[in-house]
Write a protein that holds these residues in place. Structure first.
Motif, PDB file in Angstrom:
ATOM      1  N   GLN A 115       0.833  -1.195   0.000  1.00 15.54           N
ATOM      2  CA  GLN A 115       0.000   0.000   0.000  1.00 15.54           C
ATOM      3  C   GLN A 115       0.873   1.252   0.000  1.00 15.54           C
ATOM      4  OE1 GLN A 115      -2.572  -0.408   3.377  1.00 15.54           O
ATOM      5  NE2 GLN A 115      -3.966  -1.820   2.315  1.00 15.54           N
ATOM      6  N   ASP A 116       0.397   2.221  -0.762  1.00 20.69           N
ATOM      7  CA  ASP A 116       1.143   3.471  -0.909  1.00 20.69           C
ATOM      8  C   ASP A 116       0.987   4.327   0.339  1.00 20.69           C
ATOM      9  OD1 ASP A 116       2.688   5.391  -2.329  1.00 20.69           O
ATOM     10  OD2 ASP A 116       0.834   6.521  -2.678  1.00 20.69           O
ATOM     11  N   ILE A 117       2.069   4.975   0.721  1.00 22.68           N
ATOM     12  CA  ILE A 117       2.023   6.015   1.752  1.00 22.68           C
ATOM     13  C   ILE A 117       2.483   7.314   1.099  1.00 22.68           C
ATOM     14  CG2 ILE A 117       2.436   4.351   3.612  1.00 22.68           C
ATOM     15  CD1 ILE A 117       5.318   5.410   3.742  1.00 22.68           C
ATOM     16  N   ASN A 118       2.076   8.419   1.675  1.00 19.32           N
ATOM     17  CA  ASN A 118       2.394   9.724   1.094  1.00 19.32           C
ATOM     18  C   ASN A 118       3.811  10.126   1.481  1.00 19.32           C
ATOM     19  OD1 ASN A 118       1.882  12.016  -0.409  1.00 19.32           O
ATOM     20  ND2 ASN A 118       0.980  13.146   1.291  1.00 19.32           N
ATOM     21  N   ASP A 119       4.759   9.480   0.799  1.00 20.27           N
ATOM     22  CA  ASP A 119       6.159   9.730   1.102  1.00 20.27           C
ATOM     23  C   ASP A 119       6.851  10.536   0.018  1.00 20.27           C
ATOM     24  OD1 ASP A 119       5.889   7.683  -0.708  1.00 20.27           O
ATOM     25  OD2 ASP A 119       7.639   6.571   0.006  1.00 20.27           O
ATOM     26  N   GLY A 154      -3.166   7.077  -6.147  1.00 16.27           N
ATOM     27  CA  GLY A 154      -4.409   7.119  -5.395  1.00 16.27           C
ATOM     28  C   GLY A 154      -4.619   8.464  -4.741  1.00 16.27           C
ATOM     29  N   VAL A 155      -5.039   8.429  -3.507  1.00 14.25           N
ATOM     30  CA  VAL A 155      -5.310   9.676  -2.779  1.00 14.25           C
ATOM     31  C   VAL A 155      -4.038  10.439  -2.500  1.00 14.25           C
ATOM     32  CG1 VAL A 155      -7.416   8.748  -1.766  1.00 14.25           C
ATOM     33  CG2 VAL A 155      -5.243   8.440  -0.576  1.00 14.25           C
ATOM     34  N   ASN A 156      -2.899   9.769  -2.555  1.00 13.87           N
ATOM     35  CA  ASN A 156      -1.631  10.444  -2.264  1.00 13.87           C
ATOM     36  C   ASN A 156      -1.074  11.165  -3.484  1.00 13.87           C
ATOM     37  OD1 ASN A 156      -1.593   9.514   0.431  1.00 13.87           O
ATOM     38  ND2 ASN A 156      -0.729   7.538  -0.250  1.00 13.87           N
ATOM     39  N   SER A 157      -1.735  11.033  -4.629  1.00  9.64           N
ATOM     40  CA  SER A 157      -1.250  11.707  -5.825  1.00  9.64           C
ATOM     41  C   SER A 157      -1.784  13.149  -5.856  1.00  9.64           C
ATOM     42  CB  SER A 157      -1.680  10.935  -7.060  1.00  9.64           C
ATOM     43  OG  SER A 157      -3.087  10.931  -7.167  1.00  9.64           O
ATOM     44  N   GLY A 207      -3.162  14.655  -2.195  1.00 15.29           N
ATOM     45  CA  GLY A 207      -4.282  14.317  -1.324  1.00 15.29           C
ATOM     46  C   GLY A 207      -3.899  13.507  -0.124  1.00 15.29           C
ATOM     47  N   GLY A 208      -2.603  13.388   0.170  1.00 14.47           N
ATOM     48  CA  GLY A 208      -2.166  12.585   1.291  1.00 14.47           C
ATOM     49  C   GLY A 208      -2.475  13.243   2.622  1.00 14.47           C
ATOM     50  N   SER A 209      -2.204  12.502   3.671  1.00 17.76           N
ATOM     51  CA  SER A 209      -2.416  13.027   5.018  1.00 17.76           C
ATOM     52  C   SER A 209      -1.175  12.693   5.834  1.00 17.76           C
ATOM     53  CB  SER A 209      -3.657  12.408   5.648  1.00 17.76           C
ATOM     54  OG  SER A 209      -3.835  12.892   6.960  1.00 17.76           O
TER      55      SER A 209
END
Length: 817
Positions: A115-119, A154-157, A207-209
């Protein structure tokens, strides 16, 4: 702290698939040693069996992202996982794990979703964006801006763009696929004389958190009026291009028009700064023609589409550039053959393995897509193996029938895989399987029984025969030992007669054999292999004892103790039977075939010993000059090698009386006779009694012949000598028709009784049957010593033959005596 908390939240729950595989979800960037899940428990494996079954993960050594702790069955992160590096911009990122256990070989499938993380923060390719806009540009004119890039998905893009406050421009955002593009829209007219340059800040936010952002500064240069800008017919062009297209292939011809004239209408085409380096590497854009051509190798498996931004600009002063986008879809061609990889293999299999035993785990991949990537695998030839599909792209090689190492000890299994492309591509992989032996074949003798020959008087412990069995098994299973089964012969253990070498099957005599005591020995030899569950076979050996000439002849009569004394009348004619030497030999065959001859005598030429019968006869009549006392030494010799012999001494007295005196052939020497009146009366009495008995016997036979003549044909005749027409004086010799049912009906026997008992056979050929008065020709089957006695028959016998001639068959008749 936040990252640790996020990792603990994203560690997913495990779900067991129907197909028998498990799936985990973990965030990227976890440190090595982080627990993913208890894979041993999820697969239903016992902890104490992990080491014994050599549980391991099959993967590329360079991509070994996970490992299993064999002590507790926990799946651990082995190295840092960067989702962006592993899966690029793919919306899903899954690592497939193939887990293999051995003894027996089993294959399990597990999947770990990364799973992607907003890194990663979004960023622009260039921190400065330069735009040239004519002051005459009308309100609403749009100017595409170079898009930002965020490796996360995803949301992190990228979520949105923001423009710093200004009074001339606003920002419009468009979504194209997974991308978000920004356009600068002129809201208020520009005045170069008031403000020649405008500086605006463009911010991109994901869109990451927590959210991340990037900025670029837009510099707008206000140009003096250039009435018309170039115009593309479309703002978005969609083109399909086959992979592996040759260099120079035209992808699309772009065409922009300009309403101006002269240099203001001459348009040139450029790649915009929005394009990636890969676009510039693989494609070229002809500046004057707008032809977009292939420059490098296009590989569908690496890139499935390209988004190319093109700028068109005229050559006029203060030229205004326009943009269009070319969406290039790559079409897959079947350019990749299936790839077969052995992830686990057991190169040896026992021949008693049950059908369905797993031999190897095979992974098959094809980088092509759709039908080009569909793979079918099979094993050509009629082999006892088959492929079973375990998971997508995985096959298990299992046995389909029982194996027999004695028939086939090694298999070269060719696995043939072919995709469904057009034309199809194929590949093959060869696996060598050795079939290991079990003890399933007993020893085998080439014959159901054996016969050997041993000469008597052999040396004890000497080798007399060798026996050998074969076993089609291998190694210890084919190691044969021999033994003799314990039986008894005449109450004596057979092992006291023979023994056998347990290693090579050589049979030895335990004693010296005596043919006269034992003619043969029969025993059983047991051959037993050395397998764990040993198998055996038995065979019968018949040992024949061969005779050796080790016994000299023994004379039974006449006995020579103190000399044998026999009286012979002087009137004895030539051929007169004086006595008969009777001897025996304990040997057999030629070793017991005896011959007789005179080796010492007083007067030569008087007596002769028949070579084969031992009968001593006169050669001539006695003369006045012959000694009245004769001594003969007769030697009896067998036919063995070397020949053995013995001798006897016989003393003869030649008397002037006509009495005929024979030696007692029953091995009892006659007592010396003294002439007296009593002896004379006894002889007369005996002769009368004998004569009366003969008359009675003849009458009885005549009655029987008369009453049963038609069935038995019994006739009696006197036999006379041919040379002197003398009647034989021996009453024990007579002719008669054989009544034995086992004897041919057309035969005559001459049988003798007493000490000179002999029976001889003669055949009367049909063509030589003659009427009365003609001599008959006989074929003699008996010993040669009677040829001088049977040469002719008297008239009565000839008459009988004449009356019987018509009743005899055409076959040869047999006369026996």
């Amino acid at each position: 702290m936040k990252r640790t908390a996020l990792s603990s939240i994203l560690l997913c729950c495990v779900c067991r698939l129907v197909s028998g595989q498990v799936r985990y979800s973990i965030p990227e960037e976890l440190p090595p040693g982080t627990s993913v899940g208890n894979i041993a428990k999820d697969l239903g494996l016992e902890l104490n069996e992990l080491s014994d079954h050599r549980l391991r993960i099959i993967s590329d050594p360079h991509l070994q992202y996970f490992k299993v702790n064999l002590n507790n069955g926990i799946l651990l992160v082995n190295k840092r996982i960067d989702r962006e590096q592993l899966c690029r911009e793919s919306p899903t990122c899954v690592i497939s794990l193939e887990i293999v256990t051995e003894n027996p070989v089993n294959l399990y499938r597990a999947e770990v979703e990364i799973q992607d993380i907003n890194d990663n923060s979004p960023s622009f390719p260039n921190g400065e964006i330069y735009l040239d806009i004519f002051e005459s540009a009308s309100r609403g004119t749009r100017f595409p801006l170079e898009g930002a890039h965020d490796p996360d998905v995803g949301v992190n893009s990228i979520r949105t763009y923001q423009l710093s406050p200004n009074k001339h421009f606003v920002l419009e955002i468009h979504t194209r696929g997974e991308r978000k593009l920004a356009e600068l829209v002129l809201q208020a007219a520009l005045d170069r004389e008031k403000e020649a340059v405008h500086h605006i800040m463009l911010t991109v936010i994901d869109g990451g958190s927590p959210e991340r952002s990037g900025t670029a500064r837009i510099t707008v240069a206000v140009l003096d009026a250039n009435d018309n800008a170039p115009i593309f017919q479309q703002s978005l062009y969609t083109v399909t291009l086959s992979e592996n297209a040759p260099v120079g292939t035209l992808a699309i011809k772009l065409n922009a028009t300009d309403m101006d004239e002269g240099v203001n209408s001459d348009i040139e085409y450029y790649f915009s700064n929005y394009n990636s380096d890969k676009v510039r590497e693989l494609f070229s854009l002809e500046r004057k023609t707008g032809n977009l051509r292939v420059k490098g190798l296009i590989d569908f498996e690496e890139y499935k589409r390209f988004e190319i931004n093109v700028v068109a600009k005229d050559k006029g002063a203060y030229a205004v550039s326009v943009h269009c986008t070319v969406l290039l879809e790559i079409e897959d061609v079947n350019d990749n053959a299936p790839e077969v990889k052995l992830t686990s293999i057991s190169s040896r299999v026992r021949e008693n393995s049950e059908p369905g035993t797993m031999i190897a785990v095979i992974s098959v991949t094809d980088l092509d897509s759709e039908d080009n990537g569909k793979i079918n695998c099979h094993i050509p030839g009629n082999l006892p193996f088959q492929l079973k599909s375990s998971f997508k792209g995985s096959f298990s090689l299992v046995t389909s029938d029982m194996l027999d190492r004695e028939n086939v000890s090694k298999y070269n299994i060719v696995i043939f895989c072919k995709d469904s492309g057009s034309p199809p591509l194929s590949t093959n992989k060869t696996i060598i399987i050795h079939v290991t032996d079990i003890n399933d074949n007993p020893p085998y003798f080439s014959q159901p029984s054996y016969r050997c020959y041993v000469m008597e008087n052999n040396s004890p412990a000497s080798s007399v025969f060798s026996i050998s069995a074969t076993d089609s098994d291998l190694d210890q299973n084919s190691l044969i030992s021999y033994s003799i089964q314990d039986t008894r012969i005449k109450g004596v253990p057979v092992l006291s007669y023979v023994s056998i070498s347990s290693e090579n099957g050589t049979i030895y005599a335990q004693r010296s054999f005596d043919y006269e005591e034992m003619k043969s020995i029969q025993f059983q030899v047991l051959a037993q292999d050395g397998g764990v569950m040993s198998l055996s076979a038995c065979v019968t050996v018949n040992m024949i004892i061969l005779d050796q000439n080790d016994n000299a002849p023994v004379i039974l009569s006449p006995l020579s103790q103190n000399g044998a004394h026999i009286r012979v009348p002087r009137s004895a004619y030539s051929g007169y039977l004086v006595t008969k030497v009777i001897a025996t030999d304990a040997d057999s065959g030629q070793n017991a075939r005896l011959s007789y001859r005179v080796v010492q005598y007083a007067n030569p030429g008087i007596f002769i010993a028949e070579l084969s019968s031992g009968e001593v006869r006169t050669i001539r009549q006695f003369g006045s000059h012959d000694f009245t006392a004769q001594t003969l030494v007769i030697i009896v010799q067998d036919n063995g090698y070397p020949a053995l012999s013995t001798s006897t001494t016989i003393e003869f007295s030649i008397t002037d009386t006509n009495a005929e005196v024979h030696s007692d052939l029953r091995s009892v020497p006659e007592a010396e006779e003294h002439p007296s009146d009593l002896a004379f009366y006894i002889i007369i009495s005996l002769g009368l009694i004998t004569f009366l008995l003969m008359i009675g016997v003849i009458v009885l036979i005549a009655v029987m012949c008369h009453t049963d003549r038609s069935r038995h044909h019994v006739n009696c005749w006197h036999l006379r000598r041919n040379n002197k027409n003398q009647e034989f004086r021996n009453p024990h010799i007579n002719f008669q028709i054989a009544t034995d049912s086992n004897v041919t009906s057309n035969c005559i026997e001459v049988r003798g009784t007493g000490s000179l008992c002999q029976t001889h056979s003669y055949k009367v050929p049909s063509e030589e049957r003659t009427p009365h008065g003609t001599s008959l020709v006989f074929q003699q089957y008996g010993p040669p010593e009677y040829r001088n006695y049977v040469k002719n028959v008297d008239t009565a016998f000839s008459e009988w033959i004449g009356t019987r001639a018509n009743n005899l068959s055409n076959d040869t008749d047999t006369v026996r005596y």
